[in-house]
Design a protein around this motif. Structure first.
Motif, PDB file in Angstrom:
ATOM      1  N   GLU A 188       0.842  -1.192   0.000  1.00  0.00           N
ATOM      2  CA  GLU A 188       0.000   0.000   0.000  1.00  0.00           C
ATOM      3  C   GLU A 188       0.876   1.239   0.000  1.00  0.00           C
ATOM      4  OE1 GLU A 188      -3.744   0.078   2.296  1.00  0.00           O
ATOM      5  OE2 GLU A 188      -2.846   1.777   3.356  1.00  0.00           O
ATOM      6  N   GLY A 189       0.430   2.249  -0.729  1.00  0.00           N
ATOM      7  CA  GLY A 189       1.182   3.494  -0.757  1.00  0.00           C
ATOM      8  C   GLY A 189       0.909   4.265  -2.028  1.00  0.00           C
ATOM      9  N   LEU A 190       1.657   5.374  -2.159  1.00  0.00           N
ATOM     10  CA  LEU A 190       1.533   6.244  -3.310  1.00  0.00           C
ATOM     11  C   LEU A 190       2.518   5.781  -4.369  1.00  0.00           C
ATOM     12  CD1 LEU A 190       0.248   8.820  -4.508  1.00  0.00           C
ATOM     13  CD2 LEU A 190       2.198  10.097  -3.587  1.00  0.00           C
ATOM     14  N   TYR A 191       1.991   5.339  -5.507  1.00  0.00           N
ATOM     15  CA  TYR A 191       2.820   4.820  -6.587  1.00  0.00           C
ATOM     16  C   TYR A 191       3.008   5.914  -7.634  1.00  0.00           C
ATOM     17  CZ  TYR A 191       2.683   0.071  -4.812  1.00  0.00           C
ATOM     18  OH  TYR A 191       2.862  -1.057  -4.042  1.00  0.00           O
ATOM     19  N   THR A 192       4.233   6.041  -8.077  1.00  0.00           N
ATOM     20  CA  THR A 192       4.592   7.063  -9.057  1.00  0.00           C
ATOM     21  C   THR A 192       5.369   6.405 -10.177  1.00  0.00           C
ATOM     22  OG1 THR A 192       4.712   8.756  -7.323  1.00  0.00           O
ATOM     23  CG2 THR A 192       5.780   9.247  -9.439  1.00  0.00           C
ATOM     24  N   VAL A 193       4.973   6.709 -11.397  1.00  0.00           N
ATOM     25  CA  VAL A 193       5.748   6.289 -12.552  1.00  0.00           C
ATOM     26  C   VAL A 193       6.439   7.526 -13.111  1.00  0.00           C
ATOM     27  CG1 VAL A 193       3.749   6.520 -14.093  1.00  0.00           C
ATOM     28  CG2 VAL A 193       5.691   5.132 -14.796  1.00  0.00           C
ATOM     29  N   VAL A 248       5.741   5.560  14.422  1.00  0.00           N
ATOM     30  CA  VAL A 248       5.736   4.825  13.167  1.00  0.00           C
ATOM     31  C   VAL A 248       4.812   5.492  12.160  1.00  0.00           C
ATOM     32  CG1 VAL A 248       5.143   2.630  12.082  1.00  0.00           C
ATOM     33  CG2 VAL A 248       6.314   2.672  14.291  1.00  0.00           C
ATOM     34  N   GLY A 249       3.677   5.979  12.603  1.00  0.00           N
ATOM     35  CA  GLY A 249       2.738   6.627  11.707  1.00  0.00           C
ATOM     36  C   GLY A 249       1.362   6.696  12.327  1.00  0.00           C
ATOM     37  N   PRO A 260       0.608   2.443   8.032  1.00  0.00           N
ATOM     38  CA  PRO A 260       0.681   3.744   8.711  1.00  0.00           C
ATOM     39  C   PRO A 260       1.276   4.820   7.813  1.00  0.00           C
ATOM     40  CG  PRO A 260       1.515   1.983  10.110  1.00  0.00           C
ATOM     41  CD  PRO A 260       1.344   1.394   8.749  1.00  0.00           C
ATOM     42  N   VAL A 261       0.686   6.019   7.894  1.00  0.00           N
ATOM     43  CA  VAL A 261       1.208   7.179   7.167  1.00  0.00           C
ATOM     44  C   VAL A 261       1.887   8.093   8.171  1.00  0.00           C
ATOM     45  CG1 VAL A 261      -0.483   7.031   5.348  1.00  0.00           C
ATOM     46  CG2 VAL A 261      -1.034   8.333   7.376  1.00  0.00           C
ATOM     47  N   LYS A 262       2.984   8.699   7.740  1.00  0.00           N
ATOM     48  CA  LYS A 262       3.794   9.491   8.677  1.00  0.00           C
ATOM     49  C   LYS A 262       3.395  10.959   8.719  1.00  0.00           C
ATOM     50  CE  LYS A 262       7.851   6.521   8.565  1.00  0.00           C
ATOM     51  NZ  LYS A 262       9.319   6.430   8.351  1.00  0.00           N
ATOM     52  N   GLY A 263       2.710  11.458   7.719  1.00  0.00           N
ATOM     53  CA  GLY A 263       2.303  12.853   7.717  1.00  0.00           C
ATOM     54  C   GLY A 263       1.086  13.083   8.582  1.00  0.00           C
ATOM     55  N   THR A 264       0.553  14.304   8.518  1.00  0.00           N
ATOM     56  CA  THR A 264      -0.651  14.668   9.262  1.00  0.00           C
ATOM     57  C   THR A 264      -1.770  15.050   8.302  1.00  0.00           C
ATOM     58  OG1 THR A 264       0.146  16.940   9.485  1.00  0.00           O
ATOM     59  CG2 THR A 264       0.660  15.403  11.271  1.00  0.00           C
ATOM     60  N   ARG A 265      -1.677  14.526   7.095  1.00  0.00           N
ATOM     61  CA  ARG A 265      -2.710  14.792   6.083  1.00  0.00           C
ATOM     62  C   ARG A 265      -2.828  13.560   5.198  1.00  0.00           C
ATOM     63  NH1 ARG A 265      -3.059  16.652   0.810  1.00  0.00           N
ATOM     64  NH2 ARG A 265      -4.846  18.019   0.332  1.00  0.00           N
ATOM     65  N   PHE A 266      -4.043  13.153   4.952  1.00  0.00           N
ATOM     66  CA  PHE A 266      -4.259  11.938   4.162  1.00  0.00           C
ATOM     67  C   PHE A 266      -5.572  12.068   3.417  1.00  0.00           C
ATOM     68  CE2 PHE A 266      -5.597   7.475   3.565  1.00  0.00           C
ATOM     69  CZ  PHE A 266      -4.468   6.998   2.909  1.00  0.00           C
ATOM     70  N   GLU A 326     -22.993  10.200   0.946  1.00  0.00           N
ATOM     71  CA  GLU A 326     -23.063   9.770   2.338  1.00  0.00           C
ATOM     72  C   GLU A 326     -22.287  10.739   3.227  1.00  0.00           C
ATOM     73  OE1 GLU A 326     -24.842   7.515   3.560  1.00  0.00           O
ATOM     74  OE2 GLU A 326     -25.444   6.301   1.832  1.00  0.00           O
ATOM     75  N   THR A 327     -22.646  10.738   4.500  1.00  0.00           N
ATOM     76  CA  THR A 327     -22.000  11.615   5.477  1.00  0.00           C
ATOM     77  C   THR A 327     -21.105  10.783   6.379  1.00  0.00           C
ATOM     78  OG1 THR A 327     -23.904  13.111   5.417  1.00  0.00           O
ATOM     79  CG2 THR A 327     -22.383  13.337   7.272  1.00  0.00           C
ATOM     80  N   TYR A 328     -19.860  11.212   6.536  1.00  0.00           N
ATOM     81  CA  TYR A 328     -18.868  10.441   7.276  1.00  0.00           C
ATOM     82  C   TYR A 328     -18.287  11.285   8.405  1.00  0.00           C
ATOM     83  CZ  TYR A 328     -18.727   6.928   3.543  1.00  0.00           C
ATOM     84  OH  TYR A 328     -19.038   5.954   2.650  1.00  0.00           O
ATOM     85  N   VAL A 329     -17.793  10.555   9.407  1.00  0.00           N
ATOM     86  CA  VAL A 329     -16.949  11.143  10.451  1.00  0.00           C
ATOM     87  C   VAL A 329     -15.647  10.338  10.467  1.00  0.00           C
ATOM     88  CG1 VAL A 329     -18.822  12.057  11.865  1.00  0.00           C
ATOM     89  CG2 VAL A 329     -18.074   9.691  12.195  1.00  0.00           C
ATOM     90  N   PHE A 330     -14.565  11.002  10.960  1.00  0.00           N
ATOM     91  CA  PHE A 330     -13.245  10.387  10.911  1.00  0.00           C
ATOM     92  C   PHE A 330     -12.574  10.505  12.274  1.00  0.00           C
ATOM     93  CE2 PHE A 330     -14.341  11.840   6.712  1.00  0.00           C
ATOM     94  CZ  PHE A 330     -13.973  10.794   5.897  1.00  0.00           C
ATOM     95  N   ARG A 331     -11.634   9.590  12.524  1.00  0.00           N
ATOM     96  CA  ARG A 331     -10.789   9.645  13.703  1.00  0.00           C
ATOM     97  C   ARG A 331      -9.436   9.049  13.336  1.00  0.00           C
ATOM     98  NH1 ARG A 331     -13.579   4.924  17.544  1.00  0.00           N
ATOM     99  NH2 ARG A 331     -12.740   3.118  16.380  1.00  0.00           N
ATOM    100  N   VAL A 332      -8.421   9.383  14.182  1.00  0.00           N
ATOM    101  CA  VAL A 332      -7.043   9.009  13.868  1.00  0.00           C
ATOM    102  C   VAL A 332      -6.414   8.399  15.114  1.00  0.00           C
ATOM    103  CG1 VAL A 332      -4.824   9.842  12.982  1.00  0.00           C
ATOM    104  CG2 VAL A 332      -6.943  10.936  12.235  1.00  0.00           C
ATOM    105  N   ARG A 333      -5.529   7.392  14.872  1.00  0.00           N
ATOM    106  CA  ARG A 333      -4.743   6.793  15.942  1.00  0.00           C
ATOM    107  C   ARG A 333      -3.276   6.800  15.545  1.00  0.00           C
ATOM    108  NH1 ARG A 333      -6.930   1.071  17.728  1.00  0.00           N
ATOM    109  NH2 ARG A 333      -6.970   0.724  15.471  1.00  0.00           N
ATOM    110  N   ALA A 334      -2.420   7.087  16.540  1.00  0.00           N
ATOM    111  CA  ALA A 334      -0.976   7.037  16.314  1.00  0.00           C
ATOM    112  C   ALA A 334      -0.458   5.655  16.725  1.00  0.00           C
ATOM    113  CB  ALA A 334      -0.277   8.139  17.116  1.00  0.00           C
TER     114      ALA A 334
END
Length: 1606
Positions: A373-378, A662-663, A683-689, A698-706
């Motif tokens: 999983e991750g951001l793939y770049t060609v 770790v993320g 895990p992502v290391k930044g603070t934006r995803f 649909e209406t969503y809510v979000f939460r984050v764990r370190a």
């Protein structure tokens, strides 16, 4: 390690170094010179020294265990690793050769001395060589023989020890010669080669940039060879792409080893590809960006057909790809394609494969794991720069083996690998399965095997763990599993292999190969007899609640084989306890387990070797056992923002004071559901995803764990709820401004909606205007301060006869867009024209491939009169102005029109003109081009009637946006009155419900979905359609359960009675009540009920019926509110018949338990008209018998009983006997009335019996005969025509004729009335119709009809035309021939062949003469004509009787006599022979004797007497048709003969003369023979016992001679 070859190459009889290339031979010579110099000089040493070295060689083959010797890398002149140098170290144990330490030292010194001496005494060597030339030949031969003998003994000794200890043969692969790096010019060939030893024989694989080379993938490019442990890789015609690092890997069961070599491909300066452009001579400082001076061009790179955000699941395969367009396109120019994941370059491996086809770049993830999983770049790199494209790949967890088990961990990495342990780290999964993770299990697997071993007995919670118990020098892979109270997760992806060895050993070994096998590690040469000093710099590198890791530096003096003991002490005590008493530590690191959590410990280390144990190191500071790394704190505020219609950007505040973070894991839930799903599994290391894969609307809510190694933090606070929809922007400018009406001081403007509305509804429009004087525009002024919602607006307060320009801006919730392009210049002057203004706001709806519906708004300016109709024009979008043509000939009164007969795929534009009494207006502004095509997913409006009878219209749309709405209209006007219809919309489906359907609801209903690409549909409700819908609604309001079949009854095996019905559709909730005579019956012994809800079959079974079961049976069904019932009345004769049949079926079942008839007796008639009785039996066995009876009397069947085929047969026959001697031969004849009767057959055995009866009397026999007649009729031949002398005969043949057969002849389809002229008859098997003297009236169609009790069978023939003419001509010919034959002269009979008479007697012979006219009669004697006289009296009386009389016979009368009769129709003769014998006197007694032929003689004839012949009939021509015989007088009973009488043969047909008695007048003493006669229609068959059958004609000869005169 020496450069010698393995033994199996040394002694191979085909081995020769000549097969190697010159480069290989050069490398071998360099290797031998650099690594074996001392061995070259030792060959000239004394024999004792040679013997010593041979002893040392033998010691290497000894099976005794030896300590591992240190290994050093051997370098060549180019600093390339070519092997290892193994020095011989001293040891405490003596060698097997028996040399002591001092002797070994002395040997070393002497070897070194001789080696040094050999370096500086080359002159002495030359002198020795000169003197050796004078050595005697005998001495040379002796030395050679001794050397050969010694070599043979050494070889035999080596072979013996190898056989005694096979383990010494097996060793890891070793590179005798490593591949060398090469630098070559382009289009040259290069060859990499190496020599590998090892046992078992290693498997060698070549790699290019760590990707295995497959020669078959690029035929002709690569060539791989392996001969005699020399392995080579040949690369043909090298190009730029072949510049790479090549690796050769050798592997066997003992381990793996690799060697590396580089290939650099160069190009000659100034040379270019033929198909590339010539480089530009432009200077570098003046080159534009991206200019490639080598080719004189600038490459432009475009990435199209890009891969998008992708979702996969663990274990699946995923491919990412894009198409790359490079301009200009140069042949054989290949861009550099690089793939990145999270900004880290990807290289081809087991998990990742890349491919470049020349146009498309593809990345394949062969087996997805969360690590992927991750951001793939060609990145596409050319010499002008690069272009890139990125997209995120999400990998979901695979389904757990146990429900509730956690997801698999990820990113397993090996740290701090050394001899004693390897530290493993991993990342915790995002999904715990619903219960907290209790810990993790670590598994290891040795490289080269597939067996995984669990490393820890209890789960560890910390995401780091030191694995101990490893075998030094071996490589391992690791994986981790998570566990909670529900169960175990799937294992993680295995880590990369890591070797259990110290870093210093690994550095000394170099980086020539990955550590993926067993590696033999040795220590440096130790110091002897020194007790090691104390270690220093003891520190605690890691401390958790499960383990503590210590690290220290080795002592300065550690002596031979230094190892370490670790000791611990609880703070507050002075008791030091050794931790590793049994297993000393070899490396300066150690992991301690089983420490009491919460207690404080101090640690120290001691070094030891064979000389003793050294002093302890300085102890560590007090350390309390527990996790030193805390779980991070919860992240801060979470803020979601809109991104696209399927994604949300989530940002948050980082966790405070988080160590070794770790993320972060992000989770999402539908608002109010509290069901959380992970947005990322890595895990992502930044603070934006960016969270993708969300549902639009649909209406969503979000939460984050370190997360860090200690675990996952608490969840952050939930974010605000946010609806998933695309971010909005201000709309594009409107266009198409036009004037709809103009008065003195105002103008009405209209415009078209912007093509892009910005993702939100347009809230209004703002209009600006300006004056234009002399072509010079003025300043813009706002026409409206408040926005207008319509796309038409009246601009007031204008000046008359002044020119104006207008512009319009659209606004939405994001703001006001940019203004439109200024309109044309319009003059403000009042319109006075009589025709109306143009319509406006044209809109195309319900676009399909062949039709659409066009809507418009009426003109603002009406003209003098009201608008009374509209005309619609159409043309192709790209056609000229002259292509406009009308759609409707008559004006359309409505403001909508359905345009049909469009061409699929064509683009059209439309315009509308209004009409009033004064005329037709100018056309409106044309619509935007409309493509006539049915878009994918387009659905039409449908009408529905639900289970409650509610009638509604339904329209569905699959391309909804968050702001889409369903807009319903009637007759294309938006419905505002909700009293008639109720609108319900849910998801992508909208339903318009008729509240009270009536004629008022007739019309066209349409629905438009806003914020889509024109999704719409309509339905026309007519009066007939409304009536049909109301009928269906009534059926649904008062539903009944439909039945496929009503209640019925049938009989089953054993006579069971089954009542059943089948419902067409019934749910699982359906119920059934079984009612008999208004009483509910239930399951029991009498009634067996069954209800199959899948098929709808309902049944009730009764074992039998009694008198009390007569009545009405009812099944009552109920399914929800739907009901139905079905009844069956069983009373009276119906019930009694069913009851009787049930009893019969039960008896039948009992009957079939023994031998029984499967098919009862019946009959069949064969083509030969033989009647055969047959019946089929079953359940027979060998002991079963079958008995046949007729009318109660047993009949013996001719055939043997055979039950194999299950059939019994009996042929009906009338039996008769043929008497031949004493035996009787019985013959089988055809059916007759005697065969009528009652036939019965019985089959029986010990199990029972069964009877079958067939009544063949009265009607039964008639039916049988009719069947016989049918077979006879079918066997008849076609009618044929035959001519006879009487007329024409029609006939047919049958295989068998029966007297009972009824036949009718027809003429012209009418039965024939028979007369003397037309007759019918039967001869044998021939049926004929005779037409006597046919005439022209007899022409026509004739038929014979056979009656068989049914339809019968006819055979026809056409007697007319040529057929009649031919038959009639033949009849005339036969008739004439018959007349001639009948009237010709003939001798009918009376003359014998031979007459014997005594001399002196009188002879009188008479014969009958016939013919018309009366024939002439002539007598001849010996061919001479006779004349009547006294001796010969010749008479012919009445024209019929001719007599021949000799008054007194004498011997001169003997001779041949004949009579000749003749008339105009023919001539015939008769003859006889007269024999005269001497007279015997008068004896007074006349005796009649006959010979064998029946001639009459007197007395005993002499031996030579000729026999009298039987009279022959006169020779006459045979007629073609049979002629009926002519009746004649009967023969007299007795004729007196004056001469010797003769008795004729009884078998003679012609009449006899007077001298011959008749057959019935023989002597009385002759015994009469009894004959049995069987009469037939045409003959009499005589059957004499012991003789053969005789056939006697039914008629007698026609004439006999007259009696003589007395």
């Amino acid at each position: 390690m020496s450069g010698s070859l393995p033994f199996y190459q040394k002694h191979h009889r085909h081995y020769d170094r000549g097969y190697r290339s010159r480069e290989t031979q050069s490398a071998i010579s360099q290797y031998q010179q650099s690594s074996s110099s001392y061995s070259a000089h030792s060959k000239s040493s004394s024999k004792g020294l040679a013997a010593t070295f041979s002893a040392l060689d033998e010691s290497r083959l000894s099976p005794l265990p030896k300590r591992a010797k240190p290994t050093y890398l051997a370098m060549d002149k180019e600093n390339q690793i070519i092997g290892y140098v193994v020095p011989i170290f001293r040891g405490s144990q003596e060698y097997a050769s028996g040399l002591s330490d001092t002797e070994e030292a002395r040997l070393k010194e002497s070897s070194g001395y001789m080696a040094r001496r050999g370096l500086f005494t080359s002159g002495v060597e030359m002198e020795r060589s000169e003197r050796s030339e004078h050595t005697s030949r005998r001495a040379v031969m002796r030395e050679s023989a001794e050397r050969i003998s010694l070599t043979k003994r050494i070889h035999e000794n080596e072979e013996y020890h190898k056989r005694m200890n096979e383990d010494n043969l097996m060793h890891t692969p070793e590179f005798v010669i490593k591949p060398r790096s090469h630098t070559v010019w382009e289009k040259q060939c290069v060859r990499l080669h190496c020599t590998v030893s090892g046992w078992p024989e290693p498997r060698v694989v070549w790699y290019k940039n760590n990707v295995s080379i497959d020669p078959m993938s690029d035929p002709g490019k690569y060539k791989v060879e392996s001969k005699y442990n020399v392995h080579s890789l040949e690369i043909n015609r090298c190009d730029f792409d072949d510049t790479a690092q090549y690796r050769v890997s050798a592997m066997n069961s003992k381990g793996e080893l690799s060697a590396f070599a580089s290939v650099v491909v160069k190009r000659f300066k100034g040379e270019f590809e033929e198909d590339l452009p010539t480089p530009s001579q432009q200077k570098a400082n003046s080159e534009p960006d991206g200019w490639v001076c080598e080719y004189g061009i600038t490459f432009e790179t475009h990435i199209v057909d890009k891969f998008d955000v992708s979702f996969g699941r663990e274990g699946e395969t995923m491919s990412l790809g894009c198409t790359v367009i490079i301009y200009p396109s140069l042949q054989r120019y290949k861009p550099e394609i690089e793939w990145y994941r999270d900004d880290k370059l990807l290289t081809p491996s087991k998990w990742v494969q890349t491919h470049w086809s020349g146009e498309r770049a593809t990345l394949t993830l062969t087996h997805l794991n969360k690590e992927d999983e991750g951001l793939y770049t060609v990145r596409v790199i050319t010499k002008s720069g690069y272009e890139s494209h990125s997209a995120y790949v999400f990998v979901r967890d695979s389904d757990a083996e146990v429900e509730g088990a956690p997801a698999a961990p990820l990113d397993v990495v090996c740290h701090e690998a050394n001899k004693d342990y390897i530290i493993i780290s991993w990342k915790q999964p995002a999904v715990d399965g619903g219960s907290p993770i209790m810990g993790y299990f670590v598994d290891r697997c040795e490289v080269g095997t597939t067996h995984w071993i669990q490393c820890n007995d209890t789960p560890v919670k910390f995401a780091r763990f030191p694995v101990t118990g490893l075998v030094e020098g071996r490589s391992y892979s690791f994986r981790v599993r998570a566990v909670n109270k529900a169960g175990m997760s799937h294992p993680s992806r295995a880590s990369l292999p890591a070797a259990a060895m110290d870093p210093s050993d690994r550095a000394r070994k170099g980086t020539s190969a990955p550590w993926t096998g067993q590696i033999i590690v040795t220590e440096e040469e130790p110091s002897e007899g020194v007790v090691p000093s104390k270690p220093c710099d003891l520190t605690i590198t890691e401390a958790t609640r499960n383990y503590v890791v210590l690290s220290w530096k080795p002592p300065s003096e550690k002596g031979e084989g230094a190892m370490y003991y670790v000791e611990k002490c609880i703070v507050g005590t002075d008791s030091w306890q050794r931790v590793n008493t049994e297993i000393p530590v070899k490396s300066p690191r150690f992991a301690l387990f089983d420490l009491a959590e919460g207690k404080a410990y101090m640690f120290r280390v001691r070094a030891c070797n064979s000389a003793g144990v050294g002093e302890p190191s300085e102890h560590t500071e007090a350390t309390t056992v527990g996790d030193k790394l805390d779980i991070p704190s919860a992240p801060g505020r979470v803020v979601p923002t809109r991104n696209t219609d399927t994604s949300i950007v989530v940002s948050w505040e980082a966790s405070k004071n988080a160590k070794e973070l770790v993320g972060y894991y992000i989770e999402a839930s539908l608002a109010g559901k509290n069901v959380w799903e992970p947005c990322n599994n890595k895990p992502v290391k930044g603070t934006r995803f960016i969270c993708h894969g969300l549902t639009t609307g649909e209406t969503y809510v979000f939460r984050v764990r370190a997360v860090n190694a200690a675990g996952l933090s608490e969840c952050s606070q939930e974010s605000e709820a946010i609806e998933v929809k695309a971010a909005i922007a201000s709309p594009a400018p409107p266009f198409g401004i036009c004037v709809l009406e103009c008065v003195r001081d105002s103008m009405v403007l209209a415009w078209k909606q912007p093509a892009f509305i910005g993702g939100a509804d347009i809230t209004g429009y703002f209009v600006d205007y300006r004056e234009v004087n002399g072509g010079v525009p003025g300043k813009w002024h706002e026409a409206n301060i408040k926005s207008v919602s319509e796309r038409a607006y009246r601009v007031s307060d204008l000046k008359e006869n002044v020119n104006y320009q207008f512009q319009v801006r659209a606004a939405n919730m994001a703001g006001v867009g940019i203004p439109s392009i200024p309109s044309e210049v319009f003059k403000c002057e009042e319109w006075t024209i009589a025709v109306p203004g143009p319509p406006h706001d044209l809109q195309a709806l319900e676009v399909r491939k062949t039709s659409l519906v066009l809507l418009w708004k009426p003109p603002v300016y009406q003209g003098r009169d009201e608008v009374n109709g509209y005309y619609v024009d159409i043309k192709e979008a790209e056609a000229d102005f002259e292509a406009w043509r009308g759609v409707n000939e008559k004006a359309c009164p409505n403001r909508y029109l359905k345009v049909s007969n469009l061409k699929e795929g064509e683009t059209y534009v439309f315009r509308v003109r209004a009409q009033n009494k004064a005329g037709v207006s100018k056309p409106s502004e044309p619509t935007e081009p409309v493509l006539a095509v049915t878009k994918p997913g387009t659905k039409d409006m449908v009408v529905d009637v639900d289970d409650d009878g509610v009638i509604s219209l339904i329209f569905e749309c699959d391309s909804l946006t968050p702001d889409s709405q369903f807009i319903w209209s009637k007759n294309y006007e938006e419905m505002t009155d909700t009293s008639r219809m109720t609108i319900e919309t849910k998801g992508g489906k909208s339903r318009a419900i008729f509240n009270n359907p009536d004629v008022e609801d007739i019309g066209i209903y349409s629905c438009l979905v806003s914020h889509t690409d024109g999704s719409s549909g309509s339905y026309t409700l007519t009066e007939e359609g409304l009536k049909e819908l109301l009928k269906i609604s009534h059926d649904h309001k008062f539903p009944i359960i439909p039945l496929k079949t009503e209640l019925a009854v049938e009989l089953q095996e054993k006579g069971k009675v089954r009542f059943w019905l089948q419902a067409e559709k019934i749910t699982a909730n359906g119920k059934v009540e079984y009612v008999f005579n208004d009483n509910v019956v239930s399951q029991g012994e009498k009634y067996k009920m069954n209800f199959d809800k899948n098929t709808g079959v309902i049944e009730m079974v009764m074992e039998s019926l009694g008198d009390q079961d007569e009545g009405t049976y009812t099944f009552q069904l109920q399914d929800g509110k739907a009901k139905n019932q079905s009844s069956l009345v069983l009373i009276g004769d119906v019930f009694q018949k069913l009851k009787k049949e049930s009893e019969f079926q039960r008896k039948e079942w009992i009957r079939k338990q023994g031998p029984h008839f499967v098919e009862y007796m019946s009959y069949e008639v064969t083509p030969e008209c033989i009647v055969r009785l047959k019946c089929k039996v079953g359940n027979m066995k060998k002991e079963s018998v079958a008995l046949w009876y007729k009318d109660g009397r047993e009949v013996q069947a001719n055939e043997k009983l055979d039950f194999s085929e299950g059939w019994l047969h009996l042929e009906i026959a009338q039996r008769t006997g043929d008497a031949t001697g004493d035996d009787t031969v019985w013959k089988k004849l055809k059916i007759s009335k005697k065969d009528a009767g009652v036939y019965e057959v019985i089959v029986k055995d010990d199990r029972g019996k069964d009877t079958s009866t067939l009544n063949l009397t009265d009607q039964g026999f008639k039916d049988l005969m009719n069947e016989v007649f049918r077979v006879i009729a079918n066997s008849s031949t076609p009618l044929k025509i035959q001519s006879t002398e009487e007329g024409i005969r029609l006939y047919t043949f049958v295989n068998y004729y029966n007297d009972e057969l009824h036949v009718t002849w027809h003429y012209k389809d009418a039965p024939i009335s028979f007369s003397d002229r037309i007759k019918s008859g039967v001869v044998g098997e021939q049926l004929w119709l005779q037409i006597t003297e046919p005439t022209e009236k007899d022409k026509g169609k004739y038929a014979i009809e056979f009656f068989d009790g049914k339809g019968g069978l006819q055979r026809t023939v056409e007697l007319s035309g040529q057929a009649f003419d031919d038959a009639y001509a033949e009849f005339q010919r036969l008739k004439a021939a018959a007349i001639a034959e009948r009237n010709r002269a003939r001798v009918a009979g009376g003359l014998p062949d031979v007459v014997t008479i005594q001399e002196g007697k009188a002879l009188n012979l008479t014969c009958n003469i016939s013919g018309d006219p009366v024939p002439e009669v002539t007598w001849l004697k010996n061919e001479r004509e006779m004349v009547s006289d006294d001796h010969y009296i010749l008479k012919f009386e009445s024209g019929k009787f001719a007599s021949f009389t000799i008054s007194q016979v004498n011997t001169a009368d003997s001779g041949k006599y004949s009579i000749l009769v003749k008339n105009k129709y023919g001539t015939e003769s008769g003859e006889f022979t007269l024999k005269v014998t001497e007279s015997l006197g008068d004896l007074g007694l006349t005796t009649y004797l006959t010979d064998a032929q029946g001639n009459v003689i007197v007395g005993q004839p002499p031996p030579g007497t000729p026999k009298a012949a039987t009279p022959k009939p006169p020779k006459t021509p045979t007629p073609k048709t049979p002629t009926p015989p002519t009746p004649t007088p009967s023969t007299p009973a007795e004729t007196p003969v004056p001469a010797t009488p003769e008795v004729p043969d009884t078998t003679s047909t012609p009449p006899t003369p007077t001298a011959t008695p008749t057959p019935g007048d023989g002597p009385k003493e002759k015994k009469t023979v009894k004959k049995k006669v069987t009469k037939r229609k045409d003959s009499v068959v005589l059957k004499t016992p012991g003789g053969s059958a005789e056939s006697t004609p039914a008629t007698t000869p026609a004439a006999t001679p007259q009696p003589p005169e007395d």
